[in-house]
Design an enzyme around this catalytic site. Structure first.
Site, PDB file in Angstrom:
ATOM      1  N   LYS A 202      -4.029 -14.266  -4.897  1.00 26.43           N
ATOM      2  CA  LYS A 202      -5.188 -13.598  -5.499  1.00 26.43           C
ATOM      3  C   LYS A 202      -5.390 -14.090  -6.929  1.00 26.43           C
ATOM      4  CE  LYS A 202      -4.999  -9.125  -5.228  1.00 26.43           C
ATOM      5  NZ  LYS A 202      -4.887  -7.659  -5.455  1.00 26.43           N
TER       6      LYS A 202
ATOM      7  N   ASN B 246      -9.568   4.954  -7.758  1.00 23.67           N
ATOM      8  CA  ASN B 246     -10.237   4.055  -8.691  1.00 23.67           C
ATOM      9  C   ASN B 246     -11.095   3.005  -7.998  1.00 23.67           C
ATOM     10  OD1 ASN B 246      -9.754   1.137 -10.153  1.00 23.67           O
ATOM     11  ND2 ASN B 246     -10.402   2.737 -11.553  1.00 23.67           N
TER      12      ASN B 246
ATOM     13  N   LYS C 147       4.516  -7.595  -9.101  1.00 23.90           N
ATOM     14  CA  LYS C 147       4.144  -6.217  -8.748  1.00 23.90           C
ATOM     15  C   LYS C 147       5.335  -5.320  -9.040  1.00 23.90           C
ATOM     16  CE  LYS C 147       0.600  -4.029  -6.980  1.00 23.90           C
ATOM     17  NZ  LYS C 147      -0.821  -4.418  -6.993  1.00 23.90           N
TER      18      LYS C 147
ATOM     19  N   GLY D 234      -2.338  -1.056 -13.568  1.00 20.82           N
ATOM     20  CA  GLY D 234      -2.338   0.066 -12.633  1.00 20.82           C
ATOM     21  C   GLY D 234      -2.416  -0.368 -11.180  1.00 20.82           C
ATOM     22  N   ASP D 235      -2.165   0.565 -10.301  1.00 21.83           N
ATOM     23  CA  ASP D 235      -2.369   0.427  -8.855  1.00 21.83           C
ATOM     24  C   ASP D 235      -2.387   1.870  -8.342  1.00 21.83           C
ATOM     25  OD1 ASP D 235      -2.315  -1.829  -6.618  1.00 21.83           O
ATOM     26  OD2 ASP D 235      -1.097  -0.202  -5.830  1.00 21.83           O
TER      27      ASP D 235
ATOM     28  N   GLN E 108      -0.330 -11.136  -4.492  1.00 19.87           N
ATOM     29  CA  GLN E 108      -0.849 -11.283  -5.850  1.00 19.87           C
ATOM     30  C   GLN E 108      -0.823 -12.739  -6.314  1.00 19.87           C
ATOM     31  OE1 GLN E 108      -1.329  -7.860  -7.357  1.00 19.87           O
ATOM     32  NE2 GLN E 108      -2.826  -8.951  -8.582  1.00 19.87           N
TER      33      GLN E 108
HETATM   34  P1  NDP Z   1      -5.717   5.345  -6.502  1.00 22.42           P
HETATM   35  O1  NDP Z   1      -4.391   5.944  -6.631  1.00 22.42           O
HETATM   36  O2  NDP Z   1      -6.713   5.507  -7.593  1.00 22.42           O
HETATM   37  O3  NDP Z   1      -6.431   5.837  -5.159  1.00 22.42           O
HETATM   38  C1  NDP Z   1      -5.854   5.646  -3.923  1.00 22.42           C
HETATM   39  C2  NDP Z   1      -6.756   6.334  -2.922  1.00 22.42           C
HETATM   40  O4  NDP Z   1      -6.360   5.982  -1.602  1.00 22.42           O
HETATM   41  C3  NDP Z   1      -6.667   7.851  -3.010  1.00 22.42           C
HETATM   42  O5  NDP Z   1      -7.904   8.389  -2.668  1.00 22.42           O
HETATM   43  C4  NDP Z   1      -5.603   8.155  -1.964  1.00 22.42           C
HETATM   44  O6  NDP Z   1      -5.645   9.457  -1.440  1.00 22.42           O
HETATM   45  C5  NDP Z   1      -6.000   7.177  -0.901  1.00 22.42           C
HETATM   46  N1  NDP Z   1      -4.886   6.936   0.002  1.00 22.42           N
HETATM   47  C6  NDP Z   1      -3.640   6.561  -0.315  1.00 22.42           C
HETATM   48  N2  NDP Z   1      -2.900   6.495   0.785  1.00 22.42           N
HETATM   49  C7  NDP Z   1      -3.716   6.843   1.800  1.00 22.42           C
HETATM   50  C8  NDP Z   1      -3.542   6.974   3.193  1.00 22.42           C
HETATM   51  N3  NDP Z   1      -2.346   6.733   3.739  1.00 22.42           N
HETATM   52  N4  NDP Z   1      -4.611   7.341   3.954  1.00 22.42           N
HETATM   53  C9  NDP Z   1      -5.803   7.602   3.389  1.00 22.42           C
HETATM   54  N5  NDP Z   1      -6.011   7.506   2.056  1.00 22.42           N
HETATM   55  C10 NDP Z   1      -4.989   7.139   1.297  1.00 22.42           C
HETATM   56  O7  NDP Z   1      -5.454   3.791  -6.208  1.00 22.42           O
HETATM   57  P2  NDP Z   1      -6.447   2.549  -6.353  1.00 22.42           P
HETATM   58  O8  NDP Z   1      -7.835   2.959  -6.045  1.00 22.42           O
HETATM   59  O9  NDP Z   1      -6.159   1.890  -7.628  1.00 22.42           O
HETATM   60  O10 NDP Z   1      -5.893   1.593  -5.198  1.00 22.42           O
HETATM   61  C11 NDP Z   1      -6.404   1.596  -3.875  1.00 22.42           C
HETATM   62  C12 NDP Z   1      -6.051   0.285  -3.203  1.00 22.42           C
HETATM   63  O11 NDP Z   1      -6.645  -0.798  -3.928  1.00 22.42           O
HETATM   64  C13 NDP Z   1      -4.573  -0.050  -3.125  1.00 22.42           C
HETATM   65  O12 NDP Z   1      -4.335  -0.770  -1.943  1.00 22.42           O
HETATM   66  C14 NDP Z   1      -4.360  -0.968  -4.314  1.00 22.42           C
HETATM   67  O13 NDP Z   1      -3.238  -1.807  -4.128  1.00 22.42           O
HETATM   68  C15 NDP Z   1      -5.649  -1.756  -4.272  1.00 22.42           C
HETATM   69  N6  NDP Z   1      -6.052  -2.423  -5.502  1.00 22.42           N
HETATM   70  C16 NDP Z   1      -6.176  -1.744  -6.672  1.00 22.42           C
HETATM   71  C17 NDP Z   1      -6.609  -2.389  -7.809  1.00 22.42           C
HETATM   72  C18 NDP Z   1      -6.846  -1.678  -9.091  1.00 22.42           C
HETATM   73  O14 NDP Z   1      -7.328  -2.313 -10.033  1.00 22.42           O
HETATM   74  N7  NDP Z   1      -6.578  -0.380  -9.190  1.00 22.42           N
HETATM   75  C19 NDP Z   1      -6.896  -3.822  -7.798  1.00 22.42           C
HETATM   76  C20 NDP Z   1      -6.807  -4.425  -6.499  1.00 22.42           C
HETATM   77  C21 NDP Z   1      -6.373  -3.745  -5.419  1.00 22.42           C
HETATM   78  P3  NDP Z   1      -4.570  10.557  -1.897  1.00 22.42           P
HETATM   79  O15 NDP Z   1      -5.072  11.091  -3.186  1.00 22.42           O
HETATM   80  O16 NDP Z   1      -4.583  11.560  -0.799  1.00 22.42           O
HETATM   81  O17 NDP Z   1      -3.231   9.880  -2.020  1.00 22.42           O
HETATM   82  O1  2IT Z   2      -3.614  -5.278  -6.713  1.00 22.55           O
HETATM   83  C1  2IT Z   2      -4.080  -5.594  -7.815  1.00 22.55           C
HETATM   84  O2  2IT Z   2      -4.635  -6.682  -8.006  1.00 22.55           O
HETATM   85  C2  2IT Z   2      -3.984  -4.618  -8.907  1.00 22.55           C
HETATM   86  N1  2IT Z   2      -3.476  -3.523  -8.704  1.00 22.55           N
HETATM   87  C3  2IT Z   2      -4.466  -4.984 -10.277  1.00 22.55           C
HETATM   88  C4  2IT Z   2      -3.433  -5.797 -11.007  1.00 22.55           C
HETATM   89  C5  2IT Z   2      -3.754  -6.081 -12.451  1.00 22.55           C
HETATM   90  O3  2IT Z   2      -2.866  -6.692 -13.078  1.00 22.55           O
HETATM   91  O4  2IT Z   2      -4.814  -5.738 -12.950  1.00 22.55           O
END
Ligand code: NDP
Ligand code: 2IT
Length: 444
Positions: A114, A240, A126, A165-166, A111
């Site tokens: 980034k 998300n 985090k 969120g994450d 982070q």
């Molecule tokens: P969510 O909780 O909304 O979604 C996570 C998704 O990934 C779900 O579909 C989940 O499935 C799936 N998943 C989790 N673990 C696994 C696995 N081992 N194998 C396959 N699928 C899996 O999280 P986000 O979409 O927010 O986050 C996804 C990624 O993006 C993370 O790495 C996060 O750190 C990163 N990220 C998020 C940001 C944000 O703004 N939200 C910003 C930047 C990065 P299931 O429902 O089965 O667990």
């Molecule tokens: O991994 C990431 O950059 C996030 N989960 C978003 C962090 C944030 O503060 O919006």
């Protein structure tokens, strides 16, 4: 041994049992070697790298809460405040049973760079918990969030540390966390981002990570005189980031044929119908398998292996280390040309090296998924100014930020004779601003 190798060896020795953290540090330090070599003596004298790899502080705490049966449950809670050289700590909260200190340190470390790349004044942090929101009632989620925030509220604030969120933390969780912060601290301030639109959230924040990822992909593809339009795309995950990556990729004419969750993957050769995925995931909180039950011509495969489907573009948007060497080999063999990481560190080091050596244009998460945190920083600005921008304004700013990041990353790779190596470019460009601020602020 070079300075970067020495520091890496120390990180491994001093932080046993933290493989994800080691992996993230190794990738960054390997990239920085070319920068450090130009001025090694000064970096050593100032112990810049030792300071960079050691969090400013880690807060870890007990989170007791009562489940629907009346039984007391106890989870672990954490906040890693990694680096505040360029702004208040900023980064998400992850609620997932796998969460531990190693995972949060890797995420906090990533982070830093980034957030630097966004060009906005945010430091790296985090946090999260090994709490699993899956299958819990709304009341249980609220009870957990209130207990978690009761402790966390002592350590955060709009100008100190601003979580978001994450994985496992979306609009519902942010709402409960915000309510409890306000109740305890008595302040209505921008202490969390990703808030609901009725209480200080920013338009486009929900979409920002996925949209930003595709804006970045567009730059990568354009740089090769190519287009997203007409390409076959796989997006992993169905949370998300994945959902809004699919939305924007489809708007730009891409054909997304596969998505997954942790149980299995769906393949829809006619193109994913996103309204159905949204209904399953955002409304019903169901499983991706249900898509194949609802859509004719779509199939569901239990387990891993989404990379077996042929694609031009692969967007991993689920979790760390989901794409390993075996998957990478299959993607390359099937003609995949572009990979942009929506998730944090979804590609193992071996897989990353393999795809880059085999001509895939690869953009690492700290550049490709920075649109989420960048829009969080825009939410902070709007909260400070006590006003809100329109969706068009925020979207335009997001698009501009992603373009700027692409050029920063590309320029840095060229300056060091590593043209096209966006892993090196992102790490170097992110590092340059942070190290400048660290030097200016003295030994802290
Ligand atoms: P969510 O909780 O909304 O979604 C996570 C998704 O990934 C779900 O579909 C989940 O499935 C799936 N998943 C989790 N673990 C696994 C696995 N081992 N194998 C396959 N699928 C899996 O999280 P986000 O979409 O927010 O986050 C996804 C990624 O993006 C993370 O790495 C996060 O750190 C990163 N990220 C998020 C940001 C944000 O703004 N939200 C910003 C930047 C990065 P299931 O429902 O089965 O667990
Ligand atoms: O991994 C990431 O950059 C996030 N989960 C978003 C962090 C944030 O503060 O919006």
């Amino acid at each position: 041994m070079s300075y970067t190798e020495e520091v890496y060896a120390k990180v491994v020795a001093q932080n046993p049992n933290e493989p994800e953290f080691h992996q993230a540090v190794k990738e960054v330090l390997d990239s920085l070697k070319v920068v450090i070599d130009r001025n090694e003596e000064e970096y050593r004298r100032l112990s810049i790298l030792e300071r960079l790899v050691e969090p400013e502080r880690i807060i870890s705490f007990r989170v007791p809460w009562v489940d629907d049966k009346g039984t007391v449950q106890v989870n672990k809670g954490y906040r890693v405040q990694f680096n505040s050289a360029i702004g208040p700590y900023k980064g998400g909260l992850r609620f997932h049973p796998s969460v531990n200190q190693s995972i949060l340190k890797f995420l906090g470390f990533e982070q830093i760079f980034k957030n630097s790349l966004t060009g906005l004044p945010i430091g790296g942090g985090k946090g999260g918990s090994n709490f699993d929101p899956k299958g819990k009632s709304d009341r249980e989620v609220m009870a957990f969030c209130q207990s978690f925030m009761t402790e966390l509220s002592k350590y955060i604030g709009a100008d100190m540390d601003v979580p978001a969120g994450d994985i496992g933390v979306g609009g519902r969780e942010i709402g409960y966390l915000y309510g409890q912060y306000k109740r305890i601290r008595g302040q209505y301030e921008g202490v969390l981002t990703g808030k609901g639109l009725s209480y200080g959230g920013s338009l486009i924040r929900t979409q920002a990570t996925g949209y930003g990822l595709v804006y970045m992909l567009n730059e990568m593809v354009n740089a090769k005189n190519d287009t997203i339009s007409g390409k076959t795309i796989i997006v992993t995950g169905s949370g998300n980031v994945a959902i809004y990556a699919v939305e924007k990729a489809q708007q730009l004419g891409g054909k997304v044929v596969a998505m997954c969750d942790s149980n299995g993957y769906i393949y829809d050769p006619a193109g994913i119908k996103l309204d159905i995925v949204k209904d399953i995931k955002e409304v019903k909180r169901g499983r991706i398998r249900e898509y194949a039950e609802r859509v004719e011509g779509a199939s569901y495969t239990e387990g891993q292996g989404i990379w077996n489907i042929r694609c031009d573009i692969f967007l991993p948007c689920a979790t760390q280390n989901e794409l390993d060497l075996e998957g990478a080999r299959i993607l390359v063999a099937n003609g995949c040309k572009y990979i942009a990481e929506g998730a944090n560190m979804p590609t193992t080091l071996e897989a990353t090296n393999y795809v880059m050596e085999n001509g895939v244009v690869f953009m690492p998460g700290k550049a490709a998924n920075a649109g989420g945190v960048a829009t969080s920083a825009l939410e902070m600005s709007q909260n400070s100014m006590r006003l809100s921008w329109t969706a068009e304004e925020v979207d335009q700013k997001l698009n501009r930020i992603m373009k700027d990041i692409f050029h920063k990353v590309d320029d840095a790779s060229r300056r060091y004779g590593l043209e096209g190596n966006y892993v090196a470019g992102a790490n170097i460009a992110g590092f340059e601003k942070v190290v400048d601020a660290m030097k200016a602020q003295g030994i802290v």
